[in-house]
Scaffold this motif. Structure first.
Motif, PDB file in Angstrom:
ATOM      1  N   GLN A 158     -81.161  10.132   3.434  1.00 56.30           N
ATOM      2  CA  GLN A 158     -80.474   9.163   4.281  1.00 56.30           C
ATOM      3  C   GLN A 158     -78.990   9.514   4.334  1.00 56.30           C
ATOM      4  O   GLN A 158     -78.360   9.783   3.304  1.00 56.30           O
ATOM      5  N   VAL A 159     -78.426   9.526   5.538  1.00 58.35           N
ATOM      6  CA  VAL A 159     -77.016   9.862   5.718  1.00 58.35           C
ATOM      7  C   VAL A 159     -76.203   8.564   5.718  1.00 58.35           C
ATOM      8  O   VAL A 159     -76.478   7.666   6.520  1.00 58.35           O
ATOM      9  N   PRO A 160     -75.207   8.425   4.840  1.00 56.78           N
ATOM     10  CA  PRO A 160     -74.388   7.206   4.830  1.00 56.78           C
ATOM     11  C   PRO A 160     -73.638   7.041   6.146  1.00 56.78           C
ATOM     12  O   PRO A 160     -73.251   8.025   6.780  1.00 56.78           O
ATOM     13  N   GLY A 161     -73.443   5.792   6.545  1.00 53.53           N
ATOM     14  CA  GLY A 161     -72.688   5.536   7.769  1.00 53.53           C
ATOM     15  C   GLY A 161     -73.291   4.422   8.584  1.00 53.53           C
ATOM     16  O   GLY A 161     -74.357   3.880   8.237  1.00 53.53           O
ATOM     17  N   PRO A 162     -72.648   4.067   9.681  1.00 56.92           N
ATOM     18  CA  PRO A 162     -73.098   2.936  10.497  1.00 56.92           C
ATOM     19  C   PRO A 162     -74.359   3.213  11.294  1.00 56.92           C
ATOM     20  O   PRO A 162     -75.040   2.289  11.734  1.00 56.92           O
ATOM     21  N   ILE A 163     -74.689   4.481  11.505  1.00 57.00           N
ATOM     22  CA  ILE A 163     -75.895   4.853  12.246  1.00 57.00           C
ATOM     23  C   ILE A 163     -77.007   5.160  11.256  1.00 57.00           C
ATOM     24  O   ILE A 163     -76.785   5.854  10.255  1.00 57.00           O
ATOM     25  N   ASP A 164     -78.192   4.636  11.506  1.00 52.12           N
ATOM     26  CA  ASP A 164     -79.336   4.908  10.631  1.00 52.12           C
ATOM     27  C   ASP A 164     -79.865   6.301  10.954  1.00 52.12           C
ATOM     28  O   ASP A 164     -80.591   6.498  11.927  1.00 52.12           O
ATOM     29  N   TYR A 165     -79.474   7.263  10.135  1.00 59.59           N
ATOM     30  CA  TYR A 165     -79.815   8.665  10.372  1.00 59.59           C
ATOM     31  C   TYR A 165     -80.295   9.287   9.063  1.00 59.59           C
ATOM     32  O   TYR A 165     -79.718   9.042   8.006  1.00 59.59           O
ATOM     33  N   ALA A 166     -81.346  10.084   9.161  1.00 60.47           N
ATOM     34  CA  ALA A 166     -81.863  10.806   8.000  1.00 60.47           C
ATOM     35  C   ALA A 166     -81.981  12.285   8.336  1.00 60.47           C
ATOM     36  O   ALA A 166     -82.253  12.660   9.481  1.00 60.47           O
ATOM     37  N   PRO A 223     -69.042  14.761  12.212  1.00 60.05           N
ATOM     38  CA  PRO A 223     -68.986  15.607  11.013  1.00 60.05           C
ATOM     39  C   PRO A 223     -69.787  16.894  11.153  1.00 60.05           C
ATOM     40  O   PRO A 223     -69.607  17.836  10.387  1.00 60.05           O
ATOM     41  N   HIS A 224     -70.678  16.930  12.162  1.00 60.35           N
ATOM     42  CA  HIS A 224     -71.555  18.091  12.334  1.00 60.35           C
ATOM     43  C   HIS A 224     -71.113  18.992  13.486  1.00 60.35           C
ATOM     44  O   HIS A 224     -71.831  19.911  13.882  1.00 60.35           O
ATOM     45  N   GLY A 225     -69.929  18.720  14.026  1.00 59.30           N
ATOM     46  CA  GLY A 225     -69.413  19.526  15.118  1.00 59.30           C
ATOM     47  C   GLY A 225     -69.079  18.659  16.306  1.00 59.30           C
ATOM     48  O   GLY A 225     -69.150  17.424  16.259  1.00 59.30           O
ATOM     49  N   ARG A 226     -68.679  19.285  17.391  1.00 59.97           N
ATOM     50  CA  ARG A 226     -68.353  18.574  18.626  1.00 59.97           C
ATOM     51  C   ARG A 226     -69.602  18.551  19.499  1.00 59.97           C
ATOM     52  O   ARG A 226     -70.223  19.601  19.743  1.00 59.97           O
ATOM     53  N   LEU A 227     -69.991  17.358  19.966  1.00 54.87           N
ATOM     54  CA  LEU A 227     -71.280  17.176  20.622  1.00 54.87           C
ATOM     55  C   LEU A 227     -71.130  16.558  22.007  1.00 54.87           C
ATOM     56  O   LEU A 227     -70.138  15.887  22.300  1.00 54.87           O
ATOM     57  N   ALA A 228     -72.140  16.762  22.834  1.00 58.02           N
ATOM     58  CA  ALA A 228     -72.253  16.099  24.131  1.00 58.02           C
ATOM     59  C   ALA A 228     -73.726  16.079  24.515  1.00 58.02           C
ATOM     60  O   ALA A 228     -74.503  16.939  24.092  1.00 58.02           O
ATOM     61  N   VAL A 229     -74.103  15.099  25.326  1.00 57.17           N
ATOM     62  CA  VAL A 229     -75.466  15.035  25.851  1.00 57.17           C
ATOM     63  C   VAL A 229     -75.415  15.340  27.340  1.00 57.17           C
ATOM     64  O   VAL A 229     -74.590  14.781  28.071  1.00 57.17           O
ATOM     65  N   VAL A 230     -76.297  16.222  27.776  1.00 54.47           N
ATOM     66  CA  VAL A 230     -76.328  16.690  29.161  1.00 54.47           C
ATOM     67  C   VAL A 230     -77.702  16.407  29.759  1.00 54.47           C
ATOM     68  O   VAL A 230     -78.728  16.525  29.082  1.00 54.47           O
ATOM     69  N   HIS A 231     -77.709  16.012  31.022  1.00 57.73           N
ATOM     70  CA  HIS A 231     -78.956  15.814  31.765  1.00 57.73           C
ATOM     71  C   HIS A 231     -78.970  16.838  32.880  1.00 57.73           C
ATOM     72  O   HIS A 231     -78.181  16.748  33.817  1.00 57.73           O
ATOM     73  N   HIS A 232     -79.851  17.821  32.773  1.00 54.40           N
ATOM     74  CA  HIS A 232     -79.773  18.904  33.753  1.00 54.40           C
ATOM     75  C   HIS A 232     -80.382  18.484  35.085  1.00 54.40           C
ATOM     76  O   HIS A 232     -81.214  17.591  35.148  1.00 54.40           O
ATOM     77  N   PRO A 233     -79.931  19.111  36.168  1.00 53.06           N
ATOM     78  CA  PRO A 233     -80.308  18.674  37.519  1.00 53.06           C
ATOM     79  C   PRO A 233     -81.735  19.043  37.892  1.00 53.06           C
ATOM     80  O   PRO A 233     -82.456  19.679  37.137  1.00 53.06           O
ATOM     81  N   ALA A 234     -82.116  18.625  39.099  1.00 45.71           N
ATOM     82  CA  ALA A 234     -83.413  18.969  39.686  1.00 45.71           C
ATOM     83  C   ALA A 234     -84.574  18.475  38.828  1.00 45.71           C
ATOM     84  O   ALA A 234     -85.515  19.208  38.544  1.00 45.71           O
ATOM     85  N   LEU A 241     -75.538  19.563  23.603  1.00 44.62           N
ATOM     86  CA  LEU A 241     -74.770  20.768  23.359  1.00 44.62           C
ATOM     87  C   LEU A 241     -73.928  20.537  22.120  1.00 44.62           C
ATOM     88  O   LEU A 241     -73.432  19.437  21.897  1.00 44.62           O
ATOM     89  N   ARG A 242     -73.748  21.586  21.327  1.00 39.44           N
ATOM     90  CA  ARG A 242     -72.971  21.457  20.104  1.00 39.44           C
ATOM     91  C   ARG A 242     -72.064  22.650  19.906  1.00 39.44           C
ATOM     92  O   ARG A 242     -72.498  23.795  20.092  1.00 39.44           O
ATOM     93  N   ARG A 243     -70.806  22.376  19.564  1.00 36.61           N
ATOM     94  CA  ARG A 243     -69.953  23.418  19.032  1.00 36.61           C
ATOM     95  C   ARG A 243     -69.892  23.176  17.538  1.00 36.61           C
ATOM     96  O   ARG A 243     -69.424  22.138  17.090  1.00 36.61           O
ATOM     97  N   PRO A 244     -70.366  24.122  16.733  1.00 39.43           N
ATOM     98  CA  PRO A 244     -70.418  23.912  15.290  1.00 39.43           C
ATOM     99  C   PRO A 244     -69.032  23.632  14.712  1.00 39.43           C
ATOM    100  O   PRO A 244     -68.015  24.051  15.272  1.00 39.43           O
ATOM    101  N   PRO A 245     -68.982  22.936  13.577  1.00 36.40           N
ATOM    102  CA  PRO A 245     -67.695  22.695  12.945  1.00 36.40           C
ATOM    103  C   PRO A 245     -67.070  23.997  12.460  1.00 36.40           C
ATOM    104  O   PRO A 245     -67.772  24.972  12.184  1.00 36.40           O
ATOM    105  N   GLY A 246     -65.759  23.996  12.354  1.00 37.36           N
ATOM    106  CA  GLY A 246     -65.055  25.189  11.871  1.00 37.36           C
ATOM    107  C   GLY A 246     -64.486  26.026  12.982  1.00 37.36           C
ATOM    108  O   GLY A 246     -64.637  25.751  14.142  1.00 37.36           O
TER     109      GLY A 246
END
Length: 246
Positions: A158-166, A223-234, A241-246
């Motif tokens: 379980q990952v600590p934080g406001p979002i329930d994520y494991a 904490p796991h990088g820079r993220l975005a959600v994309v909906h592809h066309p058609a 999409l993720r750019r890893p941290p560092g």
């Protein structure tokens, strides 16, 4: 490239897009991720530097929007299917040629795949253009943990934080995750989400928009990088999409 020749049980090893417009999907992902699309006689193998990364398959009856199917590796497909049945999962298609399409009790679809000598799965991961992560998004996180823990030898963290994520660990390393959907996900069906890495997330999001995509979740830092959600066309599916941290 981070080449892969094998996967631990429960690790995402492949991703497949079923879409009504495979030509448009090939054009979009080639333009965004640099994929080389190779016709396999009825479906397309997407490659990076000659190594397989994903499949695009035309299907006139595919859901709209289309969805990415995450393949989870298993060393024993027969045993995994027995565990699926005992845990109230659903077998949708197969088994055939080491493959079976299934759904968890919440309805999230995924594939079970027993890698063989002819094909072991994605040949490169966690590099720009390749799959780097996958997670199942469900309304009941604990139920999902119990279900997937019965199918695979996961260590659930379980990952600590406001979002329930494991995070699900397999073979001594994190391989995929589970997110419990909250009210912000209202109207979204349970699903597996696939992540593809990019070198520059903001540039990739701009490029995705130029190619006709929507970006329902703009770039944000985590904490796991820079993220975005994309909906592809058609009639295409959504992915991260993720750019890893560092």
């Amino acid at each position: 490239m981070a080449e892969r020749t094998g996967y631990a049980d429960g690790a995402p090893c492949w991703a497949q897009l079923l879409t009504r417009d495979a030509v448009a999907a090939e054009r979009f992902y080639s333009g965004l991720l640099g994929w080389e699309c190779r016709d396999q006689g009825g479906w397309t193998m997407a490659c990076l530097d000659g190594r397989p990364v994903a499949a695009i398959t035309p299907d006139p009856d595919a859901a709209d929007p289309a969805a990415w199917t995450v393949y989870l590796a298993t060393a024993d497909l027969e045993a995994a299917l027995a565990a699926l049945d005992a845990s109230e999962g659903t077998l949708i298609e197969g088994p055939a040629a080491g493959y079976a399409l299934a759904a968890d009790p919440a309805g999230a679809r995924f594939a079970l795949y027993q890698p063989g000598a002819a094909f072991a799965g994605a040949g490169v991961v966690a590099e720009p253009g390749a799959m780097s992560w996958a997670e199942v998004n469900v309304p009941d996180g604990k139920a999902a943990d119990a279900f997937y823990g019965a199918l695979f030898p996961y260590d659930v963290r379980q990952v600590p934080g406001p979002i329930d994520y494991a995070v699900y660990d397999a073979g001594g390393e994190p391989v995929c995750g589970r997110l419990q959907m909250d009210r912000l996900w209202e109207g979204v069906a349970p699903h597996w989400m696939v992540y593809f890495d990019v070198a520059d997330l903001d540039a990739a999001v701009t490029r995705a928009a130029e190619l006709g995509a929507e970006v329902p979740v703009p770039p944000f830092d985590s904490p796991h990088g820079r993220l975005a959600v994309v909906h592809h066309p058609a009639g295409g599916g959504f992915f991260s999409l993720r750019r890893p941290p560092g």
